[in-house]
Every structure is written in structure tokens, then in C-alpha cells.
Design a protein around this motif. Structure first.
Motif, PDB file in Angstrom:
ATOM      1  N   PHE A   1       0.852  -1.191   0.000  1.00  0.00           N
ATOM      2  CA  PHE A   1       0.000   0.000   0.000  1.00  0.00           C
ATOM      3  C   PHE A   1       0.886   1.238   0.000  1.00  0.00           C
ATOM      4  N   THR A   2       0.318   2.358  -0.404  1.00  0.00           N
ATOM      5  CA  THR A   2       1.020   3.629  -0.344  1.00  0.00           C
ATOM      6  C   THR A   2       0.737   4.311   1.000  1.00  0.00           C
ATOM      7  N   LEU A   3       1.549   5.310   1.319  1.00  0.00           N
ATOM      8  CA  LEU A   3       1.300   6.058   2.552  1.00  0.00           C
ATOM      9  C   LEU A   3      -0.016   6.820   2.469  1.00  0.00           C
ATOM     10  N   THR A   4      -0.393   7.238   1.259  1.00  0.00           N
ATOM     11  CA  THR A   4      -1.684   7.905   1.085  1.00  0.00           C
ATOM     12  C   THR A   4      -2.827   6.958   1.398  1.00  0.00           C
ATOM     13  N   GLU A   5      -2.723   5.727   0.926  1.00  0.00           N
ATOM     14  CA  GLU A   5      -3.770   4.745   1.200  1.00  0.00           C
ATOM     15  C   GLU A   5      -3.850   4.441   2.693  1.00  0.00           C
ATOM     16  N   LEU A   6      -2.706   4.381   3.370  1.00  0.00           N
ATOM     17  CA  LEU A   6      -2.703   4.151   4.809  1.00  0.00           C
ATOM     18  C   LEU A   6      -3.341   5.339   5.538  1.00  0.00           C
TER      19      LEU A   6
ATOM     20  N   ARG B   1     -12.205  11.865  10.313  1.00  0.00           N
ATOM     21  CA  ARG B   1     -11.729  13.239  10.113  1.00  0.00           C
ATOM     22  C   ARG B   1     -10.492  13.230   9.224  1.00  0.00           C
ATOM     23  N   ARG B   2     -10.206  14.369   8.619  1.00  0.00           N
ATOM     24  CA  ARG B   2      -9.055  14.519   7.750  1.00  0.00           C
ATOM     25  C   ARG B   2      -7.774  14.663   8.569  1.00  0.00           C
ATOM     26  N   LEU B   3      -6.668  14.157   8.028  1.00  0.00           N
ATOM     27  CA  LEU B   3      -5.362  14.284   8.645  1.00  0.00           C
ATOM     28  C   LEU B   3      -4.432  15.041   7.706  1.00  0.00           C
ATOM     29  N   ASP B   4      -3.529  15.802   8.272  1.00  0.00           N
ATOM     30  CA  ASP B   4      -2.579  16.551   7.457  1.00  0.00           C
ATOM     31  C   ASP B   4      -1.591  15.581   6.798  1.00  0.00           C
ATOM     32  N   PRO B   5      -1.533  15.559   5.454  1.00  0.00           N
ATOM     33  CA  PRO B   5      -0.674  14.581   4.775  1.00  0.00           C
ATOM     34  C   PRO B   5       0.800  14.695   5.148  1.00  0.00           C
ATOM     35  N   SER B   6       1.319  15.912   5.275  1.00  0.00           N
ATOM     36  CA  SER B   6       2.748  16.086   5.578  1.00  0.00           C
ATOM     37  C   SER B   6       3.077  15.586   6.975  1.00  0.00           C
ATOM     38  N   ASN B   7       2.259  15.937   7.947  1.00  0.00           N
ATOM     39  CA  ASN B   7       2.497  15.474   9.308  1.00  0.00           C
ATOM     40  C   ASN B   7       2.376  13.963   9.415  1.00  0.00           C
ATOM     41  N   PHE B   8       1.401  13.394   8.713  1.00  0.00           N
ATOM     42  CA  PHE B   8       1.206  11.946   8.745  1.00  0.00           C
ATOM     43  C   PHE B   8       2.430  11.235   8.177  1.00  0.00           C
TER      44      PHE B   8
ATOM     45  N   HIS C   1      -0.988  10.936 -10.947  1.00  0.00           N
ATOM     46  CA  HIS C   1       0.010  11.731 -10.239  1.00  0.00           C
ATOM     47  C   HIS C   1       1.367  11.043 -10.320  1.00  0.00           C
ATOM     48  N   ARG C   2       2.361  11.638  -9.677  1.00  0.00           N
ATOM     49  CA  ARG C   2       3.689  11.039  -9.723  1.00  0.00           C
ATOM     50  C   ARG C   2       3.673   9.691  -9.011  1.00  0.00           C
ATOM     51  N   PRO C   3       4.543   8.758  -9.418  1.00  0.00           N
ATOM     52  CA  PRO C   3       4.541   7.418  -8.810  1.00  0.00           C
ATOM     53  C   PRO C   3       4.723   7.494  -7.292  1.00  0.00           C
ATOM     54  N   ALA C   4       3.981   6.647  -6.586  1.00  0.00           N
ATOM     55  CA  ALA C   4       4.051   6.604  -5.123  1.00  0.00           C
ATOM     56  C   ALA C   4       4.629   5.260  -4.695  1.00  0.00           C
ATOM     57  N   ARG C   5       5.611   5.312  -3.814  1.00  0.00           N
ATOM     58  CA  ARG C   5       6.250   4.082  -3.345  1.00  0.00           C
ATOM     59  C   ARG C   5       5.254   3.218  -2.572  1.00  0.00           C
TER      60      ARG C   5
END
Length: 218
Positions: free
Chosen positions: A152-157, A167-174, A195-199
Motif C-alpha cells: 500500500f502507499t502512505l496515502t492509502e494508509l 476526520r481529515r489528517l494533514d498529509p505532511s504530518n502523517f 500523479h507522480r509514482p508513489a512508493r
């Protein structure tokens, strides 16, 4: 025995938590929706009974299973019945594949946890308590991984955490909180799209999803 089974439903606007319910075929509460469950066999342990209930309802094995509580209010049933309740997590990709197959169990339907009908017995209260437990536990453990595929990607997590917490979480802090975590292992693969490839990452199986106390460490 009853089991509250959580998984995720992917939607364009946001992922949502869902649970399977079973339509009752007899009184009391005939035709009402209820949590999956059944009677405990005299030769069966509680954990085994919870796993059996889950398999009969979804034909899947849980990625996480924990005893929730015993419910025994006098007025919860026309006859005094005490229910030992478990809660479980199922990987969303396995649920999606199972629901699309011809092997999907009959008399079972998945509902969003925020849009449940009036359930039989005290099952609305049970779901509410299980959801409270999940939202609390996700804050200090790694059980969110139990809702995800192997990679999975960090975005998916992050979206899993958002669906659980509501609730929404700040992507950078997460990302800063998780990068370098011993629970996540980076792979050499990437998710490609608009979007750009995500690890892609995977869960470190040497790290427990949650500490369940000394009885689990015997």
C-alpha cells in the motif's frame, strides 16, 4: 457469540468503514438485520467460535480479532441471553473480491457504519461500542494495517486512518510520523497513475499489530 466485522469500502469522495449484517429468519426480530453470530458449541473455545462465525458470514479469515465485551442486560432479549462479542478487521481487497464472486454468502449485506438500520436486540449499541474501541486503539497501535492489502502507499494508509477516525489528517504530518517507522518496510515497487509514482510499503510482520497483554504472550 456475536462478531462486529470491520472492513473498508472505497469511494471517490472518501473511504468508509462498513460491517456485514445478517437478516434474521425467525423471531424474535424476524426480518431485522443483526450482527453475525450463533450459539457457542460446548467443545469450542471463544476465539474459535468467533473465527467460525466470521468465516460463516464472510468466508474470510480476519487480519485482526479481539474480544470486545460481554453483553448481558436483563432486557436485551425476550429470554436472558449473555453474548460474548468479538470485533475483527478484514482486508478490503479480499472483501471486494469475495463480494464479487459467486461464493458470496447469502442473507448477508454490507452496511456503512454511519448509516445502519435499526438492528435486532442491542446490536446498535454493540456496534457503537466496537467503533469506539477501534477508534481509540488506532491511535496507539498499528491495527489500521489490518484493513489494507499486502502492499500500500502512505496515502492509502492515511485514508484508512481518516475513515476510522472520521476526520481529515494533514498529509505532511502523517508522512513524517510514519517514515522511518519499524512497522513499515519500503518496497521497490511504485503505484502509478495520474500523479507522480508513489512508493509501495508493506507491513513488518515481525511487529505485532497491537499488544493484547500477557495472556497473548504465553
Amino acid at each position: 457469540m456475536s462478531t462486529v466485522i470491520f472492513s473498508l469500502r472505497s469511494r471517490p469522495e472518501a473511504d468508509t468503514l462498513m460491517i456485514p449484517l445478517v437478516r434474521r429468519t425467525r423471531d424474535p426480530f424476524a426480518d431485522a438485520w443483526a450482527l453475525p453470530g450463533g450459539w457457542l458449541d460446548e467443545r469450542e473455545g471463544l476465539d474459535d467460535a468467533a473465527s467460525r462465525t466470521l468465516a460463516e458470514t464472510t468466508a474470510l479469515s480476519p487480519s485482526y480479532l479481539e474480544q470486545l465485551y460481554a453483553f448481558g442486560d436483563v432486557d436485551r432479549s425476550p429470554t436472558r441471553v449473555v453474548s460474548v462479542v468479538y470485533w475483527a478487521l478484514l482486508r478490503s481487497d479480499l472483501v471486494d473480491a469475495q463480494r464479487a464472486s459467486e461464493d458470496a454468502p447469502e442473507n448477508v449485506e454490507w452496511f456503512d457504519v454511519d448509516d445502519l438500520p435499526a438492528l435486532a436486540f442491542d446490536h446498535n449499541r454493540i456496534v457503537e461500542y466496537a467503533l469506539w474501541r477501534l477508534r481509540n486503539k488506532v491511535g496507539y497501535s498499528r491495527i489500521a494495517h489490518g484493513l489494507l492489502p499486502d502492499e500500500f502507499t502512505l496515502t492509502e494508509l492515511r485514508e484508512v486512518y481518516e475513515a476510522v477516525l472520521g476526520r481529515r489528517l494533514d498529509p505532511s504530518n502523517f508522512r513524517r510520523l510514519l517514515e522511518g517507522s519499524e512497522a513499515l518496510l519500503p518496497t521497490e515497487s511504485f503505484r502509478t497513475g495520474k500523479h507522480r509514482p508513489a512508493r509501495l510499503y508493506r507491513y513488518n510482520s515481525d511487529v505485532a499489530l497491537a499488544d493484547r497483554g500477557p495472556l497473548e504472550r504465553r
